[in-house]
Design an enzyme around this catalytic site. Structure first.
Site, mmCIF file in Angstrom:
data_model
loop_
_atom_site.group_PDB
_atom_site.id
_atom_site.type_symbol
_atom_site.label_atom_id
_atom_site.label_comp_id
_atom_site.label_asym_id
_atom_site.label_seq_id
_atom_site.Cartn_x
_atom_site.Cartn_y
_atom_site.Cartn_z
ATOM 1 N N SER A 99 12.040 28.197 -20.142
ATOM 2 C CA SER A 99 12.850 28.226 -21.253
ATOM 3 C C SER A 99 12.707 26.824 -22.138
ATOM 4 O O SER A 99 12.087 25.995 -21.546
ATOM 5 C CB SER A 99 14.224 28.340 -20.784
ATOM 6 N N TYR A 126 21.173 23.828 -14.879
ATOM 7 C CA TYR A 126 20.107 24.773 -15.587
ATOM 8 C C TYR A 126 18.906 24.052 -15.894
ATOM 9 O O TYR A 126 17.764 24.498 -15.512
ATOM 10 C CB TYR A 126 20.808 25.551 -16.827
HETATM 11 N N1 LIG Z 1 18.812 34.176 -23.597
HETATM 12 C C1 LIG Z 1 18.330 33.028 -23.908
HETATM 13 O O1 LIG Z 1 18.687 32.320 -24.766
HETATM 14 C C2 LIG Z 1 17.329 32.587 -22.836
HETATM 15 C C3 LIG Z 1 16.666 31.524 -23.530
HETATM 16 C C4 LIG Z 1 15.519 30.826 -22.622
HETATM 17 C C5 LIG Z 1 15.400 31.426 -21.476
HETATM 18 N N2 LIG Z 1 15.983 32.637 -20.833
HETATM 19 C C6 LIG Z 1 15.767 32.968 -19.436
HETATM 20 O O2 LIG Z 1 15.405 34.444 -19.679
HETATM 21 C C7 LIG Z 1 15.691 34.942 -18.365
HETATM 22 C C8 LIG Z 1 16.418 36.253 -18.768
HETATM 23 O O3 LIG Z 1 17.742 36.063 -19.117
HETATM 24 P P1 LIG Z 1 18.443 37.032 -20.361
HETATM 25 O O4 LIG Z 1 18.651 36.044 -21.598
HETATM 26 O O5 LIG Z 1 17.664 38.127 -20.295
HETATM 27 O O6 LIG Z 1 19.914 36.812 -19.546
HETATM 28 P P2 LIG Z 1 20.686 38.338 -19.133
HETATM 29 O O7 LIG Z 1 20.675 39.261 -20.088
HETATM 30 O O8 LIG Z 1 21.948 37.906 -18.640
HETATM 31 O O9 LIG Z 1 19.528 38.687 -17.703
HETATM 32 C C9 LIG Z 1 19.613 38.107 -16.412
HETATM 33 C C10 LIG Z 1 18.835 38.913 -15.472
HETATM 34 O O10 LIG Z 1 18.814 38.120 -14.227
HETATM 35 C C11 LIG Z 1 19.415 39.139 -13.232
HETATM 36 N N3 LIG Z 1 19.692 38.151 -12.152
HETATM 37 C C12 LIG Z 1 20.660 37.326 -12.031
HETATM 38 N N4 LIG Z 1 20.901 36.779 -10.593
HETATM 39 C C13 LIG Z 1 19.913 37.387 -10.078
HETATM 40 C C14 LIG Z 1 19.666 37.377 -8.648
HETATM 41 N N5 LIG Z 1 20.603 36.863 -7.654
HETATM 42 N N6 LIG Z 1 19.024 38.447 -8.190
HETATM 43 C C15 LIG Z 1 18.424 39.314 -9.163
HETATM 44 N N7 LIG Z 1 18.320 39.333 -10.403
HETATM 45 C C16 LIG Z 1 19.393 38.346 -10.866
HETATM 46 C C17 LIG Z 1 20.257 39.940 -14.012
HETATM 47 O O11 LIG Z 1 20.186 40.908 -12.839
HETATM 48 P P3 LIG Z 1 21.643 41.312 -11.853
HETATM 49 O O12 LIG Z 1 23.042 40.851 -12.168
HETATM 50 O O13 LIG Z 1 21.715 42.928 -12.365
HETATM 51 O O14 LIG Z 1 21.006 41.112 -10.679
HETATM 52 C C18 LIG Z 1 19.758 40.216 -15.211
HETATM 53 O O15 LIG Z 1 18.917 41.337 -15.193
HETATM 54 C C19 LIG Z 1 16.369 34.052 -17.538
HETATM 55 O O16 LIG Z 1 15.440 33.567 -16.625
HETATM 56 C C20 LIG Z 1 16.970 32.892 -18.519
HETATM 57 O O17 LIG Z 1 17.023 31.688 -17.935
HETATM 58 C C21 LIG Z 1 17.057 33.263 -21.643
#
Ligand SMILES: NC(=O)c1ccc[n+]([C@@H]2O[C@H](COP(=O)([O-])OP(=O)(O)OC[C@H]3O[C@@H](n4cnc5c(N)ncnc54)[C@H](OP(=O)(O)O)[C@@H]3O)[C@@H](O)[C@H]2O)c1
Length: 277
Positions: free
Chosen positions: A134, A147
């Protein structure tokens, strides 16, 4: 059609992971999509994706998942470590259990899964590991302390890994999104509220939670497809880059963080968050 690859992607039940799993499968790759909420990945079956239940804090569930892919395909060409979340809150307010849990999911889960696939990739003499970091691994805002710790760690972990495994034909890329419209921000805002109410940080924290909530429920953040395009390049390019920085405002924020003296950065962000210094 690109060369068909066997891909294991975590965090595929929503947001970035869901979109990437679907698009990679539509390109002809064989995709294994992992998350805890396996039912949310059911619709991906229509595109040929195989959903699997996996908790990245559970060693047994990760070992079983990797074994299942190897038994079915005989190889894993690409691991995309994408699962992650933000437990936001002031350092003083976030319990050590919550902090440990976030490090377990965002860093140790990613590390353990990587260690499980590496021996197979080394034997194959090829492989790709793509870690979702990120811009939070490059710059710091108040109330995101733990985070940021996890994402700065993912950056360091991936940089070391890239140099170590290059001689074995394994390539490591970091995906560094800025704000992407997914559930991530809604979840982070909820945690920030929960952890702050009734504490001396309440006023500033609730303001930031409100900003986060508005940003992630509005329409001016980039769509997950923007991140998917970078993931596709990391998967398909003959020479993938070490890092892909994408998403609205991502370059600008990191640029200012890198050139501004710390005192000025602190003053600017605190003013933006209406924190009195
Ligand atoms: N959205 C943003 O602005 C942003 C920016 C920079 C980086 N990111 C990163 O991008 C990645 C994906 O996030 P997203 O934005 O797509 O958010 P999201 O829609 O909330 O997705 C997060 C995913 O992580 C999974 N997860 C959480 N805890 C878990 C666990 N203990 N075991 C297995 N899976 C787990 C969730 O699946 P389950 O709950 O079904 O397990 C879900 O599929 C993350 O690493 C986040 O930090 C996001």
């Amino acid at each position: 059609m690109k060369t068909r690859k066997v891909i294991l992607i975590t965090g595929a039940s929503s947001g970035i992971g869901y979109d990437a799993a679907q698009t990679l499968a539509r390109q002809g790759h064989k995709v294994y999509a992992a998350a805890r909420r396996v039912e949310k990945m059911e619709p991906l079956k229509a595109d040929g994706v195989t959903p699997m239940a996996m908790d990245v804090t559970d060693s047994q569930s990760m070992a079983t998942g990797v074994q299942a892919v190897l038994e079915a395909e005989g190889r894993i060409d690409v691991l995309i470590n994408n699962a992650g979340y933000g437990y936001f809150g002031a350092i003083e307010n976030v319990s050590m259990d919550e902090a440990r849990r976030q490090v377990e999911v965002n860093l140790f889960g990613l590390a353990e899964l990587t260690k499980l696939v590496l021996p197979h990739m080394r034997r194959q003499g090829s492989g790709r590991i793509i870690n979702t970091s990120s811009i939070a691994g490059k710059m710091v805002m108040p109330f995101g302390g733990w985070y940021h710790v996890t994402k700065f760690s993912v950056e360091a972990f991936s940089d070391a890994l890239r140099m170590e495994v290059k001689p074995f034909g394994i390539k490591v890329s970091l995906i560094e999104p800025g704000g992407i419209k997914t559930d991530w921000g809604i979840i982070a805002a909820r945690h920030l509220k929960e952890s702050s109410v009734g504490t001396p940080y309440e006023q500033a924290a609730l303001l930031e939670a409100d900003l986060l909530h508005k940003a992630y429920s509005g329409n001016y953040l980039s769509a997950p497809a923007v991140v998917t395009r970078a993931i596709l390049r990391a998967v398909n390019s003959p020479c993938p880059r070490a890092r892909y920085r994408i998403g609205r405002f991502s370059r600008l924020g990191v640029f200012f963080h890198s050139i501004l003296p710390t005192r000025l950065w602190d003053a600017m962000t605190s003013r933006f968050m209406r924190i009195k210094m």
